[in-house]
Design a protein around this motif. Structure first.
Motif, PDB file in Angstrom:
ATOM      1  N   ASP A  95      29.945  -7.618   3.123  1.00 23.88           N
ATOM      2  CA  ASP A  95      29.943  -7.864   4.715  1.00 23.88           C
ATOM      3  C   ASP A  95      29.632  -9.125   4.863  1.00 23.88           C
ATOM      4  OD1 ASP A  95      29.535  -7.838   7.419  1.00 23.88           O
ATOM      5  OD2 ASP A  95      29.279  -5.578   7.317  1.00 23.88           O
TER       6      ASP A  95
ATOM      7  N   ASP B  73      29.804 -10.784   8.063  1.00 25.71           N
ATOM      8  CA  ASP B  73      29.093 -10.752   9.145  1.00 25.71           C
ATOM      9  C   ASP B  73      27.483 -10.544   9.132  1.00 25.71           C
ATOM     10  OD1 ASP B  73      31.283 -11.639  10.766  1.00 25.71           O
ATOM     11  OD2 ASP B  73      31.953  -9.715  11.169  1.00 25.71           O
ATOM     12  N   ARG B  74      27.573  -9.708   8.353  1.00 24.11           N
ATOM     13  CA  ARG B  74      26.050  -9.217   8.005  1.00 24.11           C
ATOM     14  C   ARG B  74      25.326 -10.191   7.123  1.00 24.11           C
ATOM     15  NH1 ARG B  74      25.300  -4.319   4.179  1.00 24.11           N
ATOM     16  NH2 ARG B  74      26.118  -5.701   2.631  1.00 24.11           N
TER      17      ARG B  74
ATOM     18  N   ARG C 134      24.380 -13.231   9.460  1.00 21.56           N
ATOM     19  CA  ARG C 134      23.343 -13.078  10.288  1.00 21.56           C
ATOM     20  C   ARG C 134      22.156 -13.496   9.473  1.00 21.56           C
ATOM     21  NH1 ARG C 134      26.649  -8.812  12.079  1.00 21.56           N
ATOM     22  NH2 ARG C 134      25.786  -7.317  10.803  1.00 21.56           N
TER      23      ARG C 134
ATOM     24  N   PRO D 101      20.895  -8.797   2.324  1.00 22.41           N
ATOM     25  CA  PRO D 101      21.467  -7.244   2.408  1.00 22.41           C
ATOM     26  C   PRO D 101      22.467  -6.787   1.260  1.00 22.41           C
ATOM     27  CG  PRO D 101      21.803  -8.851   4.412  1.00 22.41           C
ATOM     28  CD  PRO D 101      21.216  -9.686   3.546  1.00 22.41           C
TER      29      PRO D 101
END
Length: 126
Positions: free
Chosen positions: A16, A18-19, A22, A115
């Motif tokens: 992911d 975007d995750r 971040r 993540p």
């Protein structure tokens, strides 16, 4: 003989983007740099002042890790300026980590997972 000039970049698989962005921007504090227009998604980050980079590559599968932080697993390391300040920041961000101020390596180490469960080492001079 190969004459080495340094490590240019490390690449990590993420699922992911975007995750991951971040996390690497907000928690690790990296700044995104320009990336060529590849035909697959990803992001590049500059690390430090020596030109080293981290490349994130989106892969639709899963990463191989399913357990917790394993300090002997494949990882990359970033040198940080202050061990205690970094621990305090990770605690404020709610990031699980394992640290060893008195590592036999001669430098203090902090291990954490991104993540996608990629292992990261943050280390500092003692």
């Amino acid at each position: 003989m190969i004459r080495h000039e340094g490590i240019h970049h490390a690449s990590l698989i993420v699922t992911d983007l975007d995750r991951a962005k971040r996390f690497y921007e907000s928690v690790i504090g990296l700044r995104e740099i320009e990336r060529p227009a590849f035909d697959f998604p990803g992001a590049w980050y500059g690390i430090g002042s020596g030109g080293q980079q981290l490349h994130l590559i989106v892969h639709p599968g899963e990463t191989a890790r399913s357990g917790g932080i394993d300090t002997r697993d494949g990882h990359f390391a970033i040198r940080v300026a202050d061990f205690d300040e970094t621990i305090a920041w990770l605690d404020r961000c709610g990031i699980e980590h394992r640290d060893n101020r008195n590592s036999i390596t001669g430098f203090a180490q902090i291990f954490l997972l991104d993540p996608d469960r990629n292992v990261i080492e943050l280390n500092a001079a003692r």
